[in-house]
Structures are given as C-alpha cells and as structure tokens.
Design an enzyme around this catalytic site. Structure first.
Site, PDB file in Angstrom:
ATOM      1  N   HIS A 147       1.543  -9.165  -3.582  1.00  0.00           N
ATOM      2  CA  HIS A 147       0.232  -8.546  -3.779  1.00  0.00           C
ATOM      3  C   HIS A 147       0.380  -7.047  -3.529  1.00  0.00           C
ATOM      4  O   HIS A 147       1.087  -6.629  -2.609  1.00  0.00           O
ATOM      5  CB  HIS A 147      -0.777  -9.162  -2.806  1.00  0.00           C
ATOM      6  CG  HIS A 147      -2.062  -8.409  -2.750  1.00  0.00           C
ATOM      7  ND1 HIS A 147      -2.823  -8.176  -3.872  1.00  0.00           N
ATOM      8  CD2 HIS A 147      -2.714  -7.798  -1.722  1.00  0.00           C
ATOM      9  CE1 HIS A 147      -3.883  -7.463  -3.528  1.00  0.00           C
ATOM     10  NE2 HIS A 147      -3.842  -7.219  -2.230  1.00  0.00           N
ATOM     11  N   ASN A 192      -4.916  -1.305  -5.536  1.00  0.00           N
ATOM     12  CA  ASN A 192      -5.155  -2.709  -5.181  1.00  0.00           C
ATOM     13  C   ASN A 192      -6.318  -3.239  -6.027  1.00  0.00           C
ATOM     14  O   ASN A 192      -7.468  -2.881  -5.786  1.00  0.00           O
ATOM     15  CB  ASN A 192      -5.474  -2.796  -3.684  1.00  0.00           C
ATOM     16  CG  ASN A 192      -5.688  -4.230  -3.217  1.00  0.00           C
ATOM     17  OD1 ASN A 192      -5.741  -5.158  -4.025  1.00  0.00           O
ATOM     18  ND2 ASN A 192      -5.826  -4.410  -1.911  1.00  0.00           N
ATOM     19  N   CYS A 248      -7.666 -11.239  -1.842  1.00  0.00           N
ATOM     20  CA  CYS A 248      -6.385 -10.825  -2.438  1.00  0.00           C
ATOM     21  C   CYS A 248      -5.444 -12.004  -2.662  1.00  0.00           C
ATOM     22  O   CYS A 248      -4.444 -11.875  -3.369  1.00  0.00           O
ATOM     23  CB  CYS A 248      -5.733  -9.759  -1.570  1.00  0.00           C
ATOM     24  SG  CYS A 248      -6.714  -8.242  -1.568  1.00  0.00           S
TER      25      CYS A 248
HETATM   26  N1  COA Z   1      -7.027  10.750   3.478  1.00  0.00           N
HETATM   27  C1  COA Z   1      -6.629  11.481   4.538  1.00  0.00           C
HETATM   28  N2  COA Z   1      -6.653  11.010   5.788  1.00  0.00           N
HETATM   29  C2  COA Z   1      -7.068   9.747   5.969  1.00  0.00           C
HETATM   30  C3  COA Z   1      -7.482   8.936   4.910  1.00  0.00           C
HETATM   31  C4  COA Z   1      -7.447   9.497   3.624  1.00  0.00           C
HETATM   32  N3  COA Z   1      -7.808   8.799   2.518  1.00  0.00           N
HETATM   33  N4  COA Z   1      -7.830   7.721   5.384  1.00  0.00           N
HETATM   34  C5  COA Z   1      -7.650   7.774   6.725  1.00  0.00           C
HETATM   35  N5  COA Z   1      -7.194   9.004   7.072  1.00  0.00           N
HETATM   36  C6  COA Z   1      -6.863   9.486   8.400  1.00  0.00           C
HETATM   37  C7  COA Z   1      -7.549   8.725   9.501  1.00  0.00           C
HETATM   38  O1  COA Z   1      -8.855   9.209   9.712  1.00  0.00           O
HETATM   39  C8  COA Z   1      -6.645   9.000  10.675  1.00  0.00           C
HETATM   40  O2  COA Z   1      -6.939  10.264  11.171  1.00  0.00           O
HETATM   41  P1  COA Z   1      -6.919  10.508  12.774  1.00  0.00           P
HETATM   42  O3  COA Z   1      -5.514  10.199  13.197  1.00  0.00           O
HETATM   43  O4  COA Z   1      -7.317  11.926  12.876  1.00  0.00           O
HETATM   44  O5  COA Z   1      -7.910   9.534  13.334  1.00  0.00           O
HETATM   45  C9  COA Z   1      -5.266   9.074  10.035  1.00  0.00           C
HETATM   46  O6  COA Z   1      -5.476   9.296   8.643  1.00  0.00           O
HETATM   47  C10 COA Z   1      -4.455   7.802  10.228  1.00  0.00           C
HETATM   48  O7  COA Z   1      -5.303   6.698   9.928  1.00  0.00           O
HETATM   49  P2  COA Z   1      -4.747   5.231   9.971  1.00  0.00           P
HETATM   50  O8  COA Z   1      -5.864   4.305   9.603  1.00  0.00           O
HETATM   51  O9  COA Z   1      -4.018   4.987  11.236  1.00  0.00           O
HETATM   52  O10 COA Z   1      -3.672   5.332   8.799  1.00  0.00           O
HETATM   53  P3  COA Z   1      -2.694   4.236   8.316  1.00  0.00           P
HETATM   54  O11 COA Z   1      -1.346   4.762   8.311  1.00  0.00           O
HETATM   55  O12 COA Z   1      -2.906   2.898   8.997  1.00  0.00           O
HETATM   56  O13 COA Z   1      -3.128   4.054   6.797  1.00  0.00           O
HETATM   57  C11 COA Z   1      -4.370   2.522   5.430  1.00  0.00           C
HETATM   58  C12 COA Z   1      -4.433   3.612   6.503  1.00  0.00           C
HETATM   59  C13 COA Z   1      -5.769   2.036   5.160  1.00  0.00           C
HETATM   60  C14 COA Z   1      -3.753   3.129   4.185  1.00  0.00           C
HETATM   61  C15 COA Z   1      -3.464   1.386   5.936  1.00  0.00           C
HETATM   62  O14 COA Z   1      -3.842   1.017   7.234  1.00  0.00           O
HETATM   63  C16 COA Z   1      -3.527   0.175   5.068  1.00  0.00           C
HETATM   64  O15 COA Z   1      -3.150   0.202   3.924  1.00  0.00           O
HETATM   65  N6  COA Z   1      -3.968  -0.961   5.635  1.00  0.00           N
HETATM   66  C17 COA Z   1      -4.086  -2.180   4.897  1.00  0.00           C
HETATM   67  C18 COA Z   1      -5.305  -2.120   4.060  1.00  0.00           C
HETATM   68  C19 COA Z   1      -5.291  -3.149   3.008  1.00  0.00           C
HETATM   69  O16 COA Z   1      -4.281  -3.392   2.420  1.00  0.00           O
HETATM   70  N7  COA Z   1      -6.446  -3.740   2.724  1.00  0.00           N
HETATM   71  C20 COA Z   1      -6.530  -4.718   1.717  1.00  0.00           C
HETATM   72  C21 COA Z   1      -5.806  -5.917   2.215  1.00  0.00           C
HETATM   73  S1  COA Z   1      -5.403  -6.995   0.995  1.00  0.00           S
END
Ligand code: COA
Length: 330
Positions: free
Chosen positions: A255, A285, A115
């Site tokens: 980004h 993204n 990224c």
């Molecule tokens: N739809 C519904 N529920 C989802 C889901 C989806 N697409 N993806 C994950 N969940 C659930 C998880 O299973 C979890 O359930 P649980 O509490 O029963 O275990 C719950 O939602 C929370 O998951 P969590 O991973 O803690 O959510 P979050 O608030 O951290 O959001 C991301 C997840 C991936 C959106 C977030 O962490 C993120 O954006 N991280 C950075 C990723 C990124 O930018 N990557 C590229 C970097 S350049």
C-alpha cells in the site's frame, strides 16, 4: 460445488487528469516541496474536479478492465467496491457503479476496509469464485480522498490523492491465482486514524461542520509505526507459512502511504528495491486504489508476467491489514 482457484484475469485503473503538485500546496498551506518529498516521497497527486464522485472513477476503471478482457458488462455476477468515500451513505457505490457500466446481471456491495479495502475485497471476491458460485467478479478499489481532506491541515492534505483501480476475477485454468491470504484488524487502533462526522455517532450538523469532523484526522507518527510493524509482520507470516522467502517474489506490492514506510518494510524483508512497486511519487495515497493501480501499471509495463509470484500488502485505518500471495496470470 467444486473448489477452484480464483485469479485476476484483467486489471486496469483510472486517475483524474487534475494534478496537485507540492508547489501548488505550498501556496495553500505552510509546507514546502522539500519537506513533503523527504518525509513522504510524494511529488504530486491527482485530484478530481469538484463534484466528481467515487463511482465515476471506479466505473471508468471497470470499463477499462472489461474492454481489456473482452467481457460484456452483463456477464459480471458480482461487484465489490472497496471505498471509504462512497458517493452517498446509501445506496451503495457498487449499485451506482453497476448502473453506470450496465452490469445488469450483477449484485454488489461496498466494503469499508480503508487502506486495506482492496485486499479485503480481493479475498472476498475470491471466495465467490472458489466456491463455484460465480464466474466473474469485479473488484474495485476507489476513493476520492479530496472529498474528506481538510486542505487547511498541512499534516494530512499533502498525503492523499484520488484514483481507482479494478480487477476482474475468474476461475484459474492452471496453477495461477490467489495462493494464500491473511487479513486482520484491531479496533483499538481506531482513534489513531478516523473521520468522526457524518455517521450515526455524529450525524451531520452545523456543529460537526464547524468542528471539522467530516475530515480525516490522524496521529501520523503513531500510524507510521503501526504501519511499518504491521506490514512487516503480515509479510513474514504469509511467506513463512508458504515456505517462501522474499527472494521468491517477482514483485512486492505495498500500500502506498508513505515512501519511508515502504522503504522500512522492504529493507526489513531484504527486498531488492527493483522488486518493490512504487508510484506514491505520482499519485500519493489513494487509499483503496493504491494496490490495484500498482498492479495495473506493473502489468502494462511488463514488470509482471504470467506465473510471477506477487505479494500484496496493506495497512490502514481500523486498524486493518492484509497480505495476499498471488501467482499472476489467467
Ligand atoms: N509540511 C511541513 N511541515 C509539516 C507538515 C507539512 N506538510 N506536516 C507536519 N509538519 C511538521 C509538524 O508540524 C512537525 O513540526 P514540529 O516538530 O515543529 O512540531 C514536524 O513537521 C514533524 O512532524 P511529524 O508528524 O513528527 O512528522 P513525521 O516525520 O512523522 O511525518 C507524516 C508526518 C504524516 C508524513 C508521517 O507521520 C506519516 O506518513 N504517517 C503515516 C500516515 C499515513 O500513512 N496515514 C495513512 C495510513 S494508511
């Protein structure tokens, strides 16, 4: 050879026509529009038709840049393609793209910065202009993330899209151009975000396919925290060392990984939300393409004009990060 400052003289982008909405994803995995909007800010993403490679998106963005500037392809000296989804392991996507646009006098290479790839490539391209060695450098950020996403994994498939952005870099005539840059990496972040299969460590085999090793794997929560901290730190450092404050910026171009990452960074910097580039809702993204797509849109809609100060900031797999301070214009 003389030192001269490098600037962006044209910018454009290309995204595929195919839209994949949150509603579409609801039919594919256990997710819902509300969760995706609230947790990421993404409403839809563009996805290529199967078999469309990164070079095709990049070449279209490049053609648009050349046409905008009125430059022929054979005037380009160097092509740098930032991507984590090259057409093939080799030859480079830069070579494929060179052939597609007819840039017969250029040399080129791919750059893998995830990224942060576009900012790595922009800073690299600037060096060839500043040294006086080249006069026209094409910098492309392009990714077909749909080729490495597991559309059965709800934790990753909602986050990414396909797209390309491109800029032409030339010597600045006045005081515009790249003012300063900071690039960084920390390889200890590798295990948080990676695609393990297909390289020399895990060459493709039935087993790597079976174990889904050709897809993006990540620890979303950790990446989120590192990204917010990294983007704030690099922004504060580059502003401070140039004697600037966030209020000096016409546009902050982060980004586009997650709307909550963008908001947390902007809030810490006390940035007026109107001065923060956002298009994650429409494109998700697109990895190396998010920043040039934002620039392209801001230039086209008149948000940025000659002489405006911009800060481009990224964070990504590696970990990698970057900040580039740029005065917009030829
Ligand atoms: N739809 C519904 N529920 C989802 C889901 C989806 N697409 N993806 C994950 N969940 C659930 C998880 O299973 C979890 O359930 P649980 O509490 O029963 O275990 C719950 O939602 C929370 O998951 P969590 O991973 O803690 O959510 P979050 O608030 O951290 O959001 C991301 C997840 C991936 C959106 C977030 O962490 C993120 O954006 N991280 C950075 C990723 C990124 O930018 N990557 C590229 C970097 S350049």
């Amino acid at each position: 050879m003389p030192e001269q400052s490098a600037t962006i003289t044209a910018v454009s982008h290309y995204v595929p026509e195919g839209r994949l909405t949150n509603r579409d994803l609801e039919k594919m995995v256990d997710t819902d529009d509300r969760w995706i909007m609230e947790r990421t800010g993404i409403r839809e993403r563009r996805i290529v038709e199967q078999g469309t490679p990164t070079s095709s998106l990049g070449a279209e963005a490049a053609r648009r840049v050349l046409s905008e500037r009125g430059v022929e392809a054979d005037e380009i000296d160097l092509i740098i393609v930032a991507t984590v989804t090259p057409d093939m392991m080799f030859p480079s996507t830069a070579c494929v793209l060179q052939e597609k646009i007819g840039a017969s006098n250029a040399w080129g290479f791919d750059l893998s910065g995830a990224c942060s790839g576009f900012l790595y490539a922009l800073a690299t391209g600037a060096q060839f202009i500043q040294s006086g060695r080249h006069s026209k450098v094409l910098v492309v950020g392009a990714d077909v993330m749909s080729s490495i996403i597991d559309f059965e994994d709800r934790a990753t498939c909602v986050l990414f899209g396909d797209g390309a952005g491109a800029v032409l870099m030339e010597a600045a005539k006045g005081s515009n151009g790249v003012v300063d840059w900071i690039l960084g990496s920390d390889g200890s972040g590798g295990p948080y975000l990676y695609m393990p299969g297909g390289g020399s460590l895990h060459p493709p085999s039935a087993e790597t396919v079976e174990r889904k090793m050709h897809y993006v794997h990540q620890n979303g929560r950790s990446v989120f925290k590192f990204a917010v901290r990294g983007m704030i730190e690099v922004s504060e450092s580059i502003l401070q060392r140039n004697g600037l404050t966030p209020s000096d910026l016409k546009l902050f171009v982060p980004h586009q990984a997650n709307m909550r990452i963008i908001k947390a960074t902007a809030e810490k910097l006390r940035l007026d939300p109107a001065r923060v580039a956002v298009n994650i809702d429409r494109f998700a993204n697109t990895t190396a393409a998010t920043i040039p797509i934002c620039l392209s849109e801001a230039s086209t809609d008149g948000t940025i004009e000659e002489g405006d100060l911009l800060l481009l900031v990224s964070f990504g797999a590696g970990f990698t990060w970057g900040g580039i301070l740029l005065r917009w214009g030829c």
